[in-house]
Design a protein around this motif. Structure first.
Motif, short mmCIF file in Angstrom:
data_model
loop_
_atom_site.label_atom_id
_atom_site.label_comp_id
_atom_site.label_asym_id
_atom_site.label_seq_id
_atom_site.Cartn_x
_atom_site.Cartn_y
_atom_site.Cartn_z
N GLN A 55 68.52 62.99 4.76
CA GLN A 55 69.32 64.15 4.34
C GLN A 55 70.56 64.32 5.21
OE1 GLN A 55 68.61 65.76 1.40
NE2 GLN A 55 70.72 66.35 1.80
N LYS A 56 70.42 64.13 6.52
CA LYS A 56 71.57 64.24 7.42
C LYS A 56 72.64 63.23 7.06
CE LYS A 56 69.12 66.13 11.38
NZ LYS A 56 68.56 65.88 12.70
N LEU A 57 72.23 62.00 6.80
CA LEU A 57 73.20 60.96 6.46
C LEU A 57 73.83 61.20 5.09
CD1 LEU A 57 71.23 57.89 7.83
CD2 LEU A 57 73.29 58.93 8.82
N LEU A 58 73.04 61.62 4.12
CA LEU A 58 73.58 61.89 2.79
C LEU A 58 74.55 63.07 2.80
CD1 LEU A 58 70.42 61.29 0.59
CD2 LEU A 58 72.45 59.82 0.81
N ASP A 59 74.25 64.08 3.62
CA ASP A 59 75.16 65.22 3.75
C ASP A 59 76.52 64.77 4.29
OD1 ASP A 59 73.19 66.94 2.83
OD2 ASP A 59 72.69 67.73 4.81
N ARG A 60 76.51 63.83 5.21
CA ARG A 60 77.76 63.33 5.81
C ARG A 60 78.49 62.36 4.88
NH1 ARG A 60 78.25 62.14 11.26
NH2 ARG A 60 80.42 61.83 10.70
N ALA A 61 77.73 61.55 4.15
CA ALA A 61 78.32 60.44 3.38
C ALA A 61 79.01 60.89 2.09
CB ALA A 61 77.25 59.41 3.06
N SER A 62 78.60 61.98 1.51
CA SER A 62 79.19 62.48 0.26
C SER A 62 79.25 61.39 -0.82
CB SER A 62 80.60 63.03 0.51
OG SER A 62 80.55 64.10 1.42
N ILE A 81 78.94 55.71 9.60
CA ILE A 81 78.77 57.12 9.93
C ILE A 81 78.61 57.23 11.44
CG2 ILE A 81 77.38 59.19 9.57
CD1 ILE A 81 76.41 57.85 6.92
N GLY A 82 79.67 57.66 12.10
CA GLY A 82 79.63 57.87 13.54
C GLY A 82 79.31 59.31 13.86
N GLU A 83 79.29 59.61 15.14
CA GLU A 83 78.98 60.98 15.56
C GLU A 83 79.96 61.98 14.97
OE1 GLU A 83 78.81 63.26 19.77
OE2 GLU A 83 77.66 61.39 19.65
#
Length: 164
Positions: free
Chosen positions: A48-55, A84-86
Motif C-alpha cells: 500500500q505504501k508503494l502503491l500510494d507513492r507510485a500512482s 521509489i526513493g525516500e
C-alpha cells in the motif's frame, strides 16, 4: 511495427514466466522476503505504501519489487520501471526503454577494498538506456538479486515494442 493488444494480466503472466524461468523455480518457492521478488508476496502494508507513492494508472499492475536498501525500491509494473526513493520518484516506461546498459563498473572500492558486482550485499550503479539514448543510472543490489533483475527485466523492451 504492428502492436498487439495484451491485457495487464497477460503481460503480468508473461513477466512472471520470465522470472520463474530465470530462477528455474516454481512460484511457491518464493516467500516475498527475497531482494527481487513478486510484488504480491510482500506485506500488504508495504504494498500500500508503494502503491500510494507510485500512482499507477488504472490499467497498470505491479509485478515485481527490487529492494535497493537505502536507495529505495524499483517497482516493475506491466508498463514501466518505477524507482521509489525516500523523497524521490522516477519512472521509465517500457515504450521508452531500449535495454539495460549493465553495471556502470564491474567493481567499486568500499572501505579500502575492491568489491565485485557479483559480491552480495552492495549497491552498484546500473544503467537503463532509453530511446533518446540517455542512460539513466539507478543503484541496484549486487550479486544474485541484481543479476536476476538484469536478466528478467531486459525483456521489458519487448513489452514496450510489441504490446499496448
Amino acid at each position: 511495427m504492428e502492436k498487439f493488444f495484451k491485457t495487464p494480466d497477460q503481460i503480468s503472466a508473461l513477466m512472471q514466466h520470465w522470472f520463474l524461468s530465470y530462477h528455474h523455480k516454481e512460484r511457491n518457492f518464493f516467500s516475498g522476503s527475497e531482494t527481487f521478488t513478486f510484488f504480491y508476496l510482500i506485506s500488504e502494508d508495504l504494498q500500500q505504501k508503494l502503491l500510494d507513492r507510485a500512482s499507477l494508472d488504472e490499467h497498470e499492475k505491479p509485478v515485481f519489487l527490487l529492494s535497493c536498501g537505502n536507495a529505495g525500491f524499483i517497482l516493475n509494473t506491466t508498463h514501466r520501471f518505477i524507482k521509489i526513493g525516500e523523497s524521490d520518484l522516477e519512472s521509465i516506461f517500457y515504450t521508452d526503454f531500449i535495454c539495460h546498459n549493465g553495471y556502470k563498473s564491474i567493481s567499486i572500492r568500499i572501505d579500502g577494498s575492491l568489491k565485485s558486482v557479483k559480491t552480495e550485499g552492495y549497491l552498484f550503479e546500473f544503467g537503463l538506456r532509453t530511446h533518446s539514448r540517455e542512460i539513466v543510472y539507478w543503484l541496484i543490489p549486487s550479486g544474485q538479486a541484481g543479476y536476476a533483475f538484469w536478466n528478467v527485466t531486459k525483456k521489458c523492451e519487448f513489452i514496450g515494442r510489441k504490446y499496448h
